[in-house]
Design an enzyme around this catalytic site. Structure first.
Site, PDB file in Angstrom:
ATOM      1  N   GLN A 251       0.670  -1.602  -0.016  1.00  0.00           N
ATOM      2  CA  GLN A 251       0.055   0.287   0.128  1.00  0.00           C
ATOM      3  C   GLN A 251       0.876   0.945   0.064  1.00  0.00           C
ATOM      4  OE1 GLN A 251      -3.435   0.248  -0.242  1.00  0.00           O
ATOM      5  NE2 GLN A 251      -3.161  -1.948  -1.498  1.00  0.00           N
ATOM      6  N   HIS A 254       1.142   2.836  -2.845  1.00  0.00           N
ATOM      7  CA  HIS A 254       0.928   4.118  -3.591  1.00  0.00           C
ATOM      8  C   HIS A 254       1.216   5.594  -4.124  1.00  0.00           C
ATOM      9  CE1 HIS A 254      -3.263   2.673  -4.183  1.00  0.00           C
ATOM     10  NE2 HIS A 254      -3.073   1.849  -3.518  1.00  0.00           N
ATOM     11  N   GLU A 319      -7.705   3.128   7.429  1.00  0.00           N
ATOM     12  CA  GLU A 319      -8.337   2.935   5.333  1.00  0.00           C
ATOM     13  C   GLU A 319      -8.956   1.071   5.599  1.00  0.00           C
ATOM     14  OE1 GLU A 319      -8.903   3.439   0.965  1.00  0.00           O
ATOM     15  OE2 GLU A 319      -6.974   4.059   2.187  1.00  0.00           O
ATOM     16  N   HIS A 320      -7.593   0.391   5.320  1.00  0.00           N
ATOM     17  CA  HIS A 320      -7.411  -0.796   5.609  1.00  0.00           C
ATOM     18  C   HIS A 320      -6.608  -1.238   6.386  1.00  0.00           C
ATOM     19  CE1 HIS A 320      -6.857   0.945   1.425  1.00  0.00           C
ATOM     20  NE2 HIS A 320      -7.473   0.073   0.873  1.00  0.00           N
ATOM     21  N   ASP A 353      -8.603  -4.084  -3.105  1.00  0.00           N
ATOM     22  CA  ASP A 353      -8.698  -3.143  -3.983  1.00  0.00           C
ATOM     23  C   ASP A 353      -8.803  -4.115  -5.215  1.00  0.00           C
ATOM     24  OD1 ASP A 353      -7.576  -1.566  -1.748  1.00  0.00           O
ATOM     25  OD2 ASP A 353      -5.495  -2.026  -2.888  1.00  0.00           O
ATOM     26  N   HIS A 413     -48.166  26.342  13.440  1.00  0.00           N
ATOM     27  CA  HIS A 413     -47.385  25.884  13.663  1.00  0.00           C
ATOM     28  C   HIS A 413     -49.270  24.439  14.488  1.00  0.00           C
ATOM     29  CE1 HIS A 413     -43.535  25.669  12.295  1.00  0.00           C
ATOM     30  NE2 HIS A 413     -43.268  24.328  12.465  1.00  0.00           N
TER      31      HIS A 413
END
Length: 436
Positions: A251, A254, A319-320, A353, A413
């Site tokens: 990862q 990336h 995230e992961h 992914d 109302h």
């Protein structure tokens, strides 16, 4: 509690400075797109991608030409991946249902799940052509029933990327744009002379795309606030350093700002993993990118107990989260903040992914504390409705409503309720009585 940090990352203050620079740049670019439309989009595409076609929207002929450049095996692989994503999304949709219930005699309440009318799906294509992102957004939107799906990705080498175009087309996109970055999400959200605006933006992107989506939120809906890819490996001595290091660097490649965290209760495993990372960085073709990311954003944390590991994992809300321990299901049952879990050494983040069927557009920057990732439900709006079927029910609810409105001082109302009580309840209810 004894928690030892063997490796630290950039400070919160340093990261905030980077975010501020991106924020200022994006604000100026979006203002230009809103003011000058197609002309500004074209200028940005020329500046950033050296690409200025007659039209950014691909014709049927251009789409077919792109598909012809993709090998049969690659097309089969794309279809397989999309089948997995579609199957899981269909099961998710089946879990959501319209409801209608009579809560009191004559009072009917319900809700309907209605698809968003139009969606812009951004597919990143900078350093890596993210073919899989087309599956995740376009296919899922299609399953949800979105009427108009616009998909956009930047050019590669001065032309649309064939495999990305194939994935968009096979996934069911109605319009395909060859346009990247802020200019793509800005054009789809704000609209130009030639690109009709959408109601919602989805899909991952670099820091500039993520910030553009954040600034456009409110003008359009978005899937979630997303930053650079994050990964956390939670491991004990049931696995070895090679698999931990591989999953972290898988990862980190990336980009140069992708956080990767090892969380373990074994200092031996921690140190062996750090050494293995150095070895792998010397042989990975993506090593230069992954090294910069690991040096600036990598962390190694050693805890004494599994409870401490759980606490740290929820604090980071990565995230992961790859879990490889002797109690993976315990983490599944007890973790509350993350994007997606990958349980056991037989699976990994790359499966999610690319192909396994769960969605890879996931919350980052601790957003997992309050939201999950992209799924079919993100494209569905749940709208409530009510029906009152009998005079008696209207008069009953009206009496309560009138008094509660007067409690708050909303006389108008209250009169909405009173006129129903007078009409359907057979008696006059003055303001004074309603306020009692």
């Amino acid at each position: 509690m004894v928690i030892r940090q063997l490796k630290t990352a950039k400070s919160v203050e340093e990261r905030a400075e980077e975010d501020a620079r991106v924020r200022t740049s994006v604000e100026a670019i979006l203002s230009g797109i809103e003011a000058r439309g197609d002309a500004e989009v074209r200028a940005l595409s020329e500046k950033f991608d050296s690409y200025s076609p007659n039209s950014f929207r691909l014709t049927e002929h251009e789409i077919e030409a792109a598909l012809s450049k993709v090998s049969r095996r690659d097309l089969e692989d794309i279809r397989f991946a999309q089948a997995q994503v579609r199957t899981f999304a269909e099961h998710q949709k089946q879990s959501m249902r319209d409801i209608e219930v009579e809560t009191l005699p004559g009072v009917v309440l319900g809700h309907r799940n209605i698809p968003v009318n139009s969606v812009g799906c951004y597919v990143p294509g900078g350093k890596y052509p993210m073919v899989a992102s087309a599956h995740m957004s376009v296919v899922t939107a299609k399953v949800a029933g979105v009427k108009r799906i616009v998909a956009s990705a930047p050019p590669q080498g001065g032309a649309p990327h064939p495999a990305i175009v194939a994935a968009m087309h096979l996934g069911g996109a109605d319009e395909i744009l060859c346009l990247g970055g802020i200019q793509a999400v800005g054009a789809m959200a704000l609209g130009t002379e030639t690109i009709a605006p959408v109601d919602m933006l989805v899909g991952p992107g670099n820091a500039f795309v993520a910030e553009a989506k954040r600034q456009l939120y409110g003008r359009v809906g978005i899937d979630l606030f997303a930053g650079p890819t994050e990964t956390m490996v939670i491991a004990d001595e049931t696995v070895d350093a090679e698999i931990c290091a591989t999953d972290l660097l898988g990862q980190a490649e990336h980009g140069i700002n992708s956080p990767a965290v090892l969380l373990t209760n074994s200092e031996r495993l921690a140190r062996e993993t750090m050494a293995e990372i150095e070895r792998l960085l010397g042989v990975l073709p993506t090593g230069p990118t992954a090294r910069k990311s690991w040096e600036d954003y990598g962390e190694v944390i050693v805890c004494d107990t599994y409870d401490e590991m759980l606490q740290q994992a929820d604090f980071y809300a990565s995230e992961h989260v790859q879990v490889m321990t002797d109690r993976d299901d315990w983490f599944l049952q007890n973790m509350t903040s993350y994007g997606a879990l990958f349980l056991g050494p037989r699976t990994n983040v790359a499966y999610g992914d690319k192909v396994i069927g769960t969605n890879h557009t996931l919350p980052t920057k601790k957003a997992g504390r309050y939201t999950g990732g992209l799924w079919v439900g993100k494209f569905l709006k749940t709208h409530s409705y009510q029906k009152v079927l009998t005079d008696e029910a209207s008069a009953l609810i009206g009496g309560y409503c009138s008094r509660l409105c007067m409690l708050e001082g909303f006389v108008g109302h209250a009169e909405q309720a009173n006129v129903r009580v007078r009409r359907y309840g057979g008696r006059h209810v003055p303001y004074a009585e309603a306020a009692e």
